[in-house]
Scaffold this motif. Structure first.
Motif, PDB file in Angstrom:
ATOM      1  N   GLU A   1      40.050  42.629  51.453  1.00  0.00           N
ATOM      2  CA  GLU A   1      41.411  42.074  52.067  1.00  0.00           C
ATOM      3  C   GLU A   1      41.424  40.886  50.888  1.00  0.00           C
ATOM      4  OE1 GLU A   1      41.850  41.281  56.039  1.00  0.00           O
ATOM      5  OE2 GLU A   1      40.940  43.179  56.479  1.00  0.00           O
ATOM      6  N   PHE A   2      40.435  40.396  50.176  1.00  0.00           N
ATOM      7  CA  PHE A   2      40.664  39.207  49.457  1.00  0.00           C
ATOM      8  C   PHE A   2      41.001  39.644  47.846  1.00  0.00           C
ATOM      9  CE2 PHE A   2      38.233  37.257  52.900  1.00  0.00           C
ATOM     10  CZ  PHE A   2      38.862  36.022  52.895  1.00  0.00           C
ATOM     11  N   VAL A   3      40.666  40.808  47.608  1.00  0.00           N
ATOM     12  CA  VAL A   3      40.822  41.358  46.086  1.00  0.00           C
ATOM     13  C   VAL A   3      42.278  41.431  45.866  1.00  0.00           C
ATOM     14  CG1 VAL A   3      40.321  43.119  44.483  1.00  0.00           C
ATOM     15  CG2 VAL A   3      38.545  42.364  45.976  1.00  0.00           C
ATOM     16  N   LYS A   4      42.705  40.532  44.832  1.00  0.00           N
ATOM     17  CA  LYS A   4      44.174  40.486  44.746  1.00  0.00           C
ATOM     18  C   LYS A   4      44.892  41.816  44.024  1.00  0.00           C
ATOM     19  CE  LYS A   4      47.479  37.406  42.629  1.00  0.00           C
ATOM     20  NZ  LYS A   4      47.704  36.184  41.877  1.00  0.00           N
ATOM     21  N   THR A   5      44.300  42.751  43.062  1.00  0.00           N
ATOM     22  CA  THR A   5      45.067  43.512  42.541  1.00  0.00           C
ATOM     23  C   THR A   5      43.926  44.882  42.708  1.00  0.00           C
ATOM     24  OG1 THR A   5      43.540  43.337  40.510  1.00  0.00           O
ATOM     25  CG2 THR A   5      45.817  42.283  40.923  1.00  0.00           C
TER      26      THR A   5
ATOM     27  N   CYS B   1      45.138  31.545  53.748  1.00  0.00           N
ATOM     28  CA  CYS B   1      45.656  30.419  53.373  1.00  0.00           C
ATOM     29  C   CYS B   1      46.619  30.528  51.842  1.00  0.00           C
ATOM     30  CB  CYS B   1      44.745  29.383  52.989  1.00  0.00           C
ATOM     31  SG  CYS B   1      43.617  29.635  51.672  1.00  0.00           S
ATOM     32  N   ALA B   2      46.355  31.916  51.323  1.00  0.00           N
ATOM     33  CA  ALA B   2      47.062  32.379  50.155  1.00  0.00           C
ATOM     34  C   ALA B   2      46.405  31.610  48.946  1.00  0.00           C
ATOM     35  CB  ALA B   2      48.565  32.008  50.207  1.00  0.00           C
ATOM     36  N   GLU B   3      45.401  30.923  49.038  1.00  0.00           N
ATOM     37  CA  GLU B   3      44.858  30.226  47.797  1.00  0.00           C
ATOM     38  C   GLU B   3      44.279  31.476  46.957  1.00  0.00           C
ATOM     39  OE1 GLU B   3      43.974  26.921  45.547  1.00  0.00           O
ATOM     40  OE2 GLU B   3      44.577  26.851  47.553  1.00  0.00           O
ATOM     41  N   GLN B   4      44.306  31.235  45.686  1.00  0.00           N
ATOM     42  CA  GLN B   4      43.945  32.050  44.465  1.00  0.00           C
ATOM     43  C   GLN B   4      42.872  31.406  43.710  1.00  0.00           C
ATOM     44  OE1 GLN B   4      47.337  33.519  42.569  1.00  0.00           O
ATOM     45  NE2 GLN B   4      48.548  33.645  44.182  1.00  0.00           N
ATOM     46  N   TRP B   5      41.976  32.482  43.321  1.00  0.00           N
ATOM     47  CA  TRP B   5      40.745  31.830  42.552  1.00  0.00           C
ATOM     48  C   TRP B   5      40.128  33.187  42.230  1.00  0.00           C
ATOM     49  CZ3 TRP B   5      40.341  32.620  47.710  1.00  0.00           C
ATOM     50  CH2 TRP B   5      39.206  32.857  48.391  1.00  0.00           C
ATOM     51  N   GLU B   6      39.017  33.177  41.097  1.00  0.00           N
ATOM     52  CA  GLU B   6      38.303  34.180  40.651  1.00  0.00           C
ATOM     53  C   GLU B   6      37.096  33.923  40.759  1.00  0.00           C
ATOM     54  OE1 GLU B   6      38.680  33.312  35.911  1.00  0.00           O
ATOM     55  OE2 GLU B   6      39.808  34.626  36.606  1.00  0.00           O
ATOM     56  N   ARG B   7      36.235  35.086  40.623  1.00  0.00           N
ATOM     57  CA  ARG B   7      34.860  35.152  40.998  1.00  0.00           C
ATOM     58  C   ARG B   7      34.363  35.994  40.160  1.00  0.00           C
ATOM     59  NH1 ARG B   7      32.189  33.655  45.889  1.00  0.00           N
ATOM     60  NH2 ARG B   7      33.331  31.818  45.827  1.00  0.00           N
TER      61      ARG B   7
ATOM     62  N   MET C   1      25.278  43.905  29.920  1.00  0.00           N
ATOM     63  CA  MET C   1      26.228  44.252  30.651  1.00  0.00           C
ATOM     64  C   MET C   1      27.594  43.055  30.414  1.00  0.00           C
ATOM     65  SD  MET C   1      26.778  44.379  35.023  1.00  0.00           S
ATOM     66  CE  MET C   1      25.112  43.525  35.347  1.00  0.00           C
ATOM     67  N   ARG C   2      28.765  43.633  30.370  1.00  0.00           N
ATOM     68  CA  ARG C   2      29.988  42.749  30.179  1.00  0.00           C
ATOM     69  C   ARG C   2      30.306  41.902  31.612  1.00  0.00           C
ATOM     70  NH1 ARG C   2      34.410  46.208  28.359  1.00  0.00           N
ATOM     71  NH2 ARG C   2      35.667  44.852  29.401  1.00  0.00           N
ATOM     72  N   GLU C   3      30.659  40.736  31.458  1.00  0.00           N
ATOM     73  CA  GLU C   3      31.168  39.919  32.330  1.00  0.00           C
ATOM     74  C   GLU C   3      32.422  40.487  32.949  1.00  0.00           C
ATOM     75  OE1 GLU C   3      30.166  36.704  33.710  1.00  0.00           O
ATOM     76  OE2 GLU C   3      28.118  37.119  32.893  1.00  0.00           O
ATOM     77  N   ALA C   4      32.611  40.403  34.217  1.00  0.00           N
ATOM     78  CA  ALA C   4      34.133  40.977  34.806  1.00  0.00           C
ATOM     79  C   ALA C   4      34.298  40.045  35.968  1.00  0.00           C
ATOM     80  CB  ALA C   4      34.058  42.350  35.282  1.00  0.00           C
ATOM     81  N   TRP C   5      35.463  39.410  35.942  1.00  0.00           N
ATOM     82  CA  TRP C   5      35.960  38.479  36.965  1.00  0.00           C
ATOM     83  C   TRP C   5      36.995  39.160  37.892  1.00  0.00           C
ATOM     84  CZ3 TRP C   5      33.652  34.018  37.389  1.00  0.00           C
ATOM     85  CH2 TRP C   5      33.191  33.380  36.483  1.00  0.00           C
ATOM     86  N   VAL C   6      36.861  39.090  38.964  1.00  0.00           N
ATOM     87  CA  VAL C   6      37.941  39.677  40.117  1.00  0.00           C
ATOM     88  C   VAL C   6      38.802  38.621  40.639  1.00  0.00           C
ATOM     89  CG1 VAL C   6      38.107  41.001  42.183  1.00  0.00           C
ATOM     90  CG2 VAL C   6      36.351  41.591  40.561  1.00  0.00           C
ATOM     91  N   ASP C   7      40.169  38.777  40.567  1.00  0.00           N
ATOM     92  CA  ASP C   7      40.994  37.819  41.071  1.00  0.00           C
ATOM     93  C   ASP C   7      41.105  37.907  42.619  1.00  0.00           C
ATOM     94  OD1 ASP C   7      42.011  36.717  38.602  1.00  0.00           O
ATOM     95  OD2 ASP C   7      43.260  38.381  38.243  1.00  0.00           O
ATOM     96  N   LEU C   8      40.898  36.787  43.248  1.00  0.00           N
ATOM     97  CA  LEU C   8      40.986  36.650  44.699  1.00  0.00           C
ATOM     98  C   LEU C   8      42.090  36.068  45.287  1.00  0.00           C
ATOM     99  CD1 LEU C   8      37.218  35.808  45.202  1.00  0.00           C
ATOM    100  CD2 LEU C   8      38.377  38.098  45.510  1.00  0.00           C
ATOM    101  N   GLU C   9      42.509  36.422  46.385  1.00  0.00           N
ATOM    102  CA  GLU C   9      43.526  35.726  46.979  1.00  0.00           C
ATOM    103  C   GLU C   9      43.395  35.747  48.677  1.00  0.00           C
ATOM    104  OE1 GLU C   9      48.308  35.151  47.635  1.00  0.00           O
ATOM    105  OE2 GLU C   9      47.596  36.920  46.620  1.00  0.00           O
ATOM    106  N   CYS C  10      43.382  34.462  49.288  1.00  0.00           N
ATOM    107  CA  CYS C  10      42.924  34.651  50.597  1.00  0.00           C
ATOM    108  C   CYS C  10      44.114  35.016  51.571  1.00  0.00           C
ATOM    109  CB  CYS C  10      42.676  33.123  51.051  1.00  0.00           C
ATOM    110  SG  CYS C  10      42.335  33.116  53.014  1.00  0.00           S
TER     111      CYS C  10
END
Length: 63
Positions: free
Chosen positions: A44-48, A13-19, A1-10
């Motif tokens: 609501e956290f998923v950025k795109t 607080c508008a902080e951005q990270w990926e998980r 299985m391929r790794e897939a990262w999801v961009d998140l934004e609160c």
């Protein structure tokens, strides 16, 4: 299985990270911001739209 990262934004607080998609709760479940502890539905956290699709497809295939 391929790794897939999801961009998140609160939305609070508008902080951005990926998980990694495997670390996220199923669609519709609550998720907590790592930075300000705001808790909302994961969508609501998923950025795109693409990130939301990746997240939903992963959980559909896991069922």
């Amino acid at each position: 299985m391929r790794e897939a990262w999801v961009d998140l934004e609160c939305p609070d607080c508008a902080e951005q990270w990926e998980r990694n998609r495997t670390e996220l709760p199923a669609p519709g479940n609550e998720f907590r911001c790592d930075h300000c502890d705001a808790e909302r539905p994961i969508a609501e956290f998923v950025k795109t739209q693409r990130g939301l699709e990746i997240h939903e497809q992963f959980h559909e295939s896991a069922v």
